[in-house]
Write an enzyme that holds these catalytic residues in place. Structure first.
Site, PDB file in Angstrom:
ATOM      1  N   ASP A 167      49.222  37.968  44.939  1.00 53.83           N
ATOM      2  CA  ASP A 167      48.134  37.145  45.495  1.00 53.83           C
ATOM      3  C   ASP A 167      48.536  36.559  46.857  1.00 53.83           C
ATOM      4  O   ASP A 167      49.713  36.348  47.126  1.00 53.83           O
ATOM      5  CB  ASP A 167      47.808  36.020  44.495  1.00 53.83           C
ATOM      6  CG  ASP A 167      46.468  35.366  44.796  1.00 53.83           C
ATOM      7  OD1 ASP A 167      45.609  36.011  45.435  1.00 53.83           O
ATOM      8  OD2 ASP A 167      46.278  34.205  44.381  1.00 53.83           O
ATOM      9  N   GLY A 168      47.507  36.301  47.666  1.00 54.83           N
ATOM     10  CA  GLY A 168      47.725  35.629  48.952  1.00 54.83           C
ATOM     11  C   GLY A 168      47.498  36.512  50.173  1.00 54.83           C
ATOM     12  O   GLY A 168      47.725  36.063  51.307  1.00 54.83           O
ATOM     13  N   ASN A 169      47.023  37.729  49.958  1.00 59.95           N
ATOM     14  CA  ASN A 169      46.786  38.628  51.104  1.00 59.95           C
ATOM     15  C   ASN A 169      45.749  38.063  52.070  1.00 59.95           C
ATOM     16  O   ASN A 169      45.914  38.143  53.297  1.00 59.95           O
ATOM     17  CB  ASN A 169      46.261  39.986  50.627  1.00 59.95           C
ATOM     18  CG  ASN A 169      47.275  40.763  49.818  1.00 59.95           C
ATOM     19  OD1 ASN A 169      48.443  40.406  49.791  1.00 59.95           O
ATOM     20  ND2 ASN A 169      46.815  41.811  49.166  1.00 59.95           N
ATOM     21  N   GLY A 170      44.668  37.513  51.504  1.00 60.18           N
ATOM     22  CA  GLY A 170      43.579  37.001  52.339  1.00 60.18           C
ATOM     23  C   GLY A 170      44.047  35.837  53.201  1.00 60.18           C
ATOM     24  O   GLY A 170      43.766  35.780  54.411  1.00 60.18           O
TER      25      GLY A 170
ATOM     26  N   ASN B 271      37.417  41.001  40.494  1.00 64.36           N
ATOM     27  CA  ASN B 271      37.457  41.170  41.954  1.00 64.36           C
ATOM     28  C   ASN B 271      36.232  41.910  42.512  1.00 64.36           C
ATOM     29  O   ASN B 271      36.001  41.898  43.723  1.00 64.36           O
ATOM     30  CB  ASN B 271      38.753  41.846  42.402  1.00 64.36           C
ATOM     31  CG  ASN B 271      39.964  40.942  42.334  1.00 64.36           C
ATOM     32  OD1 ASN B 271      41.070  41.388  42.038  1.00 64.36           O
ATOM     33  ND2 ASN B 271      39.794  39.651  42.606  1.00 64.36           N
ATOM     34  N   TRP B 272      35.411  42.508  41.634  1.00 60.19           N
ATOM     35  CA  TRP B 272      34.161  43.129  42.123  1.00 60.19           C
ATOM     36  C   TRP B 272      33.208  42.088  42.686  1.00 60.19           C
ATOM     37  O   TRP B 272      32.242  42.425  43.368  1.00 60.19           O
ATOM     38  CB  TRP B 272      33.448  43.877  40.986  1.00 60.19           C
ATOM     39  CG  TRP B 272      34.236  45.001  40.392  1.00 60.19           C
ATOM     40  CD1 TRP B 272      34.873  44.987  39.184  1.00 60.19           C
ATOM     41  CD2 TRP B 272      34.484  46.304  40.945  1.00 60.19           C
ATOM     42  NE1 TRP B 272      35.506  46.198  38.956  1.00 60.19           N
ATOM     43  CE2 TRP B 272      35.272  47.025  40.024  1.00 60.19           C
ATOM     44  CE3 TRP B 272      34.113  46.937  42.150  1.00 60.19           C
ATOM     45  CZ2 TRP B 272      35.705  48.333  40.246  1.00 60.19           C
ATOM     46  CZ3 TRP B 272      34.538  48.246  42.363  1.00 60.19           C
ATOM     47  CH2 TRP B 272      35.320  48.915  41.426  1.00 60.19           C
TER      48      TRP B 272
ATOM     49  N   ARG C  84      53.940  35.191  40.129  1.00 65.31           N
ATOM     50  CA  ARG C  84      52.692  35.094  40.893  1.00 65.31           C
ATOM     51  C   ARG C  84      53.004  34.539  42.274  1.00 65.31           C
ATOM     52  O   ARG C  84      53.569  33.452  42.403  1.00 65.31           O
ATOM     53  CB  ARG C  84      51.664  34.191  40.216  1.00 65.31           C
ATOM     54  CG  ARG C  84      50.364  34.161  41.054  1.00 65.31           C
ATOM     55  CD  ARG C  84      49.215  33.433  40.385  1.00 65.31           C
ATOM     56  NE  ARG C  84      48.005  33.637  41.180  1.00 65.31           N
ATOM     57  CZ  ARG C  84      46.797  33.841  40.688  1.00 65.31           C
ATOM     58  NH1 ARG C  84      46.620  33.868  39.391  1.00 65.31           N
ATOM     59  NH2 ARG C  84      45.755  34.013  41.495  1.00 65.31           N
TER      60      ARG C  84
ATOM     61  N   ARG D  60      48.025  30.013  37.924  1.00 62.69           N
ATOM     62  CA  ARG D  60      47.213  30.556  36.832  1.00 62.69           C
ATOM     63  C   ARG D  60      47.493  32.046  36.679  1.00 62.69           C
ATOM     64  O   ARG D  60      48.063  32.671  37.566  1.00 62.69           O
ATOM     65  CB  ARG D  60      45.722  30.303  37.092  1.00 62.69           C
ATOM     66  CG  ARG D  60      45.226  30.800  38.433  1.00 62.69           C
ATOM     67  CD  ARG D  60      43.724  30.551  38.616  1.00 62.69           C
ATOM     68  NE  ARG D  60      43.303  30.855  39.973  1.00 62.69           N
ATOM     69  CZ  ARG D  60      43.043  29.950  40.924  1.00 62.69           C
ATOM     70  NH1 ARG D  60      43.172  28.655  40.657  1.00 62.69           N
ATOM     71  NH2 ARG D  60      42.646  30.321  42.128  1.00 62.69           N
TER      72      ARG D  60
ATOM     73  N   GLU E  74      58.355  34.880  30.670  1.00 58.03           N
ATOM     74  CA  GLU E  74      58.754  33.764  31.528  1.00 58.03           C
ATOM     75  C   GLU E  74      57.896  33.839  32.798  1.00 58.03           C
ATOM     76  O   GLU E  74      57.628  34.929  33.297  1.00 58.03           O
ATOM     77  CB  GLU E  74      60.234  33.891  31.903  1.00 58.03           C
ATOM     78  CG  GLU E  74      61.173  33.798  30.721  1.00 58.03           C
ATOM     79  CD  GLU E  74      61.173  32.411  30.083  1.00 58.03           C
ATOM     80  OE1 GLU E  74      61.031  31.405  30.809  1.00 58.03           O
ATOM     81  OE2 GLU E  74      61.306  32.346  28.842  1.00 58.03           O
TER      82      GLU E  74
HETATM   83  C1  IPE Z   1      44.383  37.759  40.932  1.00 55.36           C
HETATM   84  O1  IPE Z   1      44.123  37.213  42.185  1.00 55.36           O
HETATM   85  C2  IPE Z   1      44.105  39.228  40.933  1.00 55.36           C
HETATM   86  C3  IPE Z   1      45.004  40.050  41.749  1.00 55.36           C
HETATM   87  C4  IPE Z   1      46.036  39.643  42.419  1.00 55.36           C
HETATM   88  C5  IPE Z   1      44.687  41.424  41.743  1.00 55.36           C
HETATM   89  P1  IPE Z   1      42.738  36.530  42.521  1.00 55.36           P
HETATM   90  O2  IPE Z   1      42.839  36.028  43.917  1.00 55.36           O
HETATM   91  O3  IPE Z   1      41.611  37.440  42.213  1.00 55.36           O
HETATM   92  O4  IPE Z   1      42.696  35.325  41.478  1.00 55.36           O
HETATM   93  P2  IPE Z   1      41.872  33.964  41.501  1.00 55.36           P
HETATM   94  O5  IPE Z   1      40.451  34.311  41.847  1.00 55.36           O
HETATM   95  O6  IPE Z   1      42.491  33.100  42.558  1.00 55.36           O
HETATM   96  O7  IPE Z   1      42.050  33.391  40.135  1.00 55.36           O
HETATM   97  C1  IPE Z   2      45.284  39.379  46.298  1.00 53.96           C
HETATM   98  O1  IPE Z   2      45.061  38.684  47.475  1.00 53.96           O
HETATM   99  C2  IPE Z   2      44.743  40.788  46.357  1.00 53.96           C
HETATM  100  C3  IPE Z   2      43.557  41.007  45.518  1.00 53.96           C
HETATM  101  C4  IPE Z   2      43.038  40.152  44.672  1.00 53.96           C
HETATM  102  C5  IPE Z   2      42.910  42.310  45.636  1.00 53.96           C
HETATM  103  P1  IPE Z   2      43.751  37.843  47.707  1.00 53.96           P
HETATM  104  O2  IPE Z   2      42.747  38.722  48.388  1.00 53.96           O
HETATM  105  O3  IPE Z   2      43.272  37.203  46.466  1.00 53.96           O
HETATM  106  O4  IPE Z   2      44.277  36.761  48.733  1.00 53.96           O
HETATM  107  P2  IPE Z   2      43.873  35.232  48.774  1.00 53.96           P
HETATM  108  O5  IPE Z   2      44.163  34.674  47.428  1.00 53.96           O
HETATM  109  O6  IPE Z   2      42.416  35.162  49.107  1.00 53.96           O
HETATM  110  O7  IPE Z   2      44.738  34.666  49.837  1.00 53.96           O
HETATM  111 MG    MG Z   3      43.633  35.422  45.591  1.00 53.72          MG
END
Ligand code: IPE
Ligand code: IPE
Ligand code: MG
Length: 236
Positions: free
Chosen positions: A21-24, A69-70, A184, A190, A203
């Site tokens: 998580d955190g790419n965006g 994610n859809w 995570r 979460r 863990e």
């Molecule tokens: C969890 O990340 C799913 C993936 C990393 C593929 P999300 O960014 O979708 O999770 P939420 O929406 O913050 O719970």
């Molecule tokens: C996780 O990164 C990748 C996917 C859920 C596909 P996010 O796209 O959720 O990145 P943030 O959480 O918005 O930074």
């Molecule tokens: Mg995310």
């Protein structure tokens, strides 16, 4: 204790799962579109596989796309599908040369036929590899997985009552051991529907580092943390 003995004492998790998580937010911080963050995330994934392998991890599962994610903008979903195609086209040969077996788990029927073909090819091509197992979770949801397992049992009911073992045997990857360590990245505390059944006694390790910045040092930190933990499974 000598350094060498300490080194020998280190517990390496057999199966590590990662919520990438955190790419965006990584992209936003740089003033880039979100999909550029996902692209950087794909490169980080390639590195993470190499690092996990060289650090002795045997199974590595990666949460790449959830059943939820859809709900994102169509443009972001399309960008992710484009990267999925790119991954299947460009990254499988290298994985194979490293001796990695790759598998995809989740509701794959939701993907376009060319992606499903790419998945099938990658799985077949790498089936005999035994260095490390890579499990990519796409259109994966822990709740959906449990529902699917229940429906599987209903379709061919066992003689006696349903047991933990019989239900587990109908999960998406019954031969893969439960994750020992779930990481995570990205700062959220979460599980977002990842390995709900399998992670019952995993863990957890959370870090604020955004996925594209999760390098070898960060993985070593997570393994170090795991190594110092005592798993009791309910015993005294
Ligand atoms: C969890 O990340 C799913 C993936 C990393 C593929 P999300 O960014 O979708 O999770 P939420 O929406 O913050 O719970
Ligand atoms: C996780 O990164 C990748 C996917 C859920 C596909 P996010 O796209 O959720 O990145 P943030 O959480 O918005 O930074
Ligand atoms: Mg995310």
């Amino acid at each position: 204790m000598a350094d060498k003995d300490k080194e020998e004492e280190k517990k390496i998790p057999l199966h590590v799962g990662i919520i990438m998580d955190g790419n965006g937010r990584w992209a936003k911080r740089r003033g880039l579109p979100r999909v550029m963050g996902h692209k950087a995330g794909m490169e980080a994934l390639e590195e993470a596989i190499d690092n996990a392998h060289s650090l002795g991890v045997r199974y590595l599962s990666l949460y790449a796309f959830s059943t939820e994610n859809w709900k994102r903008l169509p443009s972001e979903v399309a960008g992710l599908m484009g990267l999925f195609r790119l991954y299947l086209k460009n990254k499988i040969e290298k994985l194979h040369s490293r001796g990695a077996r790759i598998r995809f788990v989740g509701k794959l029927e939701a993907f376009a036929p060319d992606i499903r073909n790419g998945v099938r090819f990658a799985e077949e091509y790498t089936r005999g590899n035994t260095e490390i197992d890579i499990i990519i979770c796409v259109n994966y949801g822990g709740r959906q997985e449990i529902v699917d397992a229940v429906n599987c049992l209903l379709a061919a009911p066992p003689d006696g009552p349903v047991t933990e073992e019989s239900l587990r045997s109908k999960m998406y990857a019954p031969d893969i051991p439960d994750p020992d360590l779930l990481i995570r990245t990205g700062g959220e505390l979460r599980m977002s529907n990842f390995w709900l059944w399998e992670g019952a006694y995993s863990e957890y390790y959370f870090t604020d580092v955004y996925w594209p910045d999760f390098d070898r040092t960060e993985l070593e930190r997570a393994l170090e943390s795991y190594s110092g933990r005592e798993r009791r499974y309910g015993t005294a």
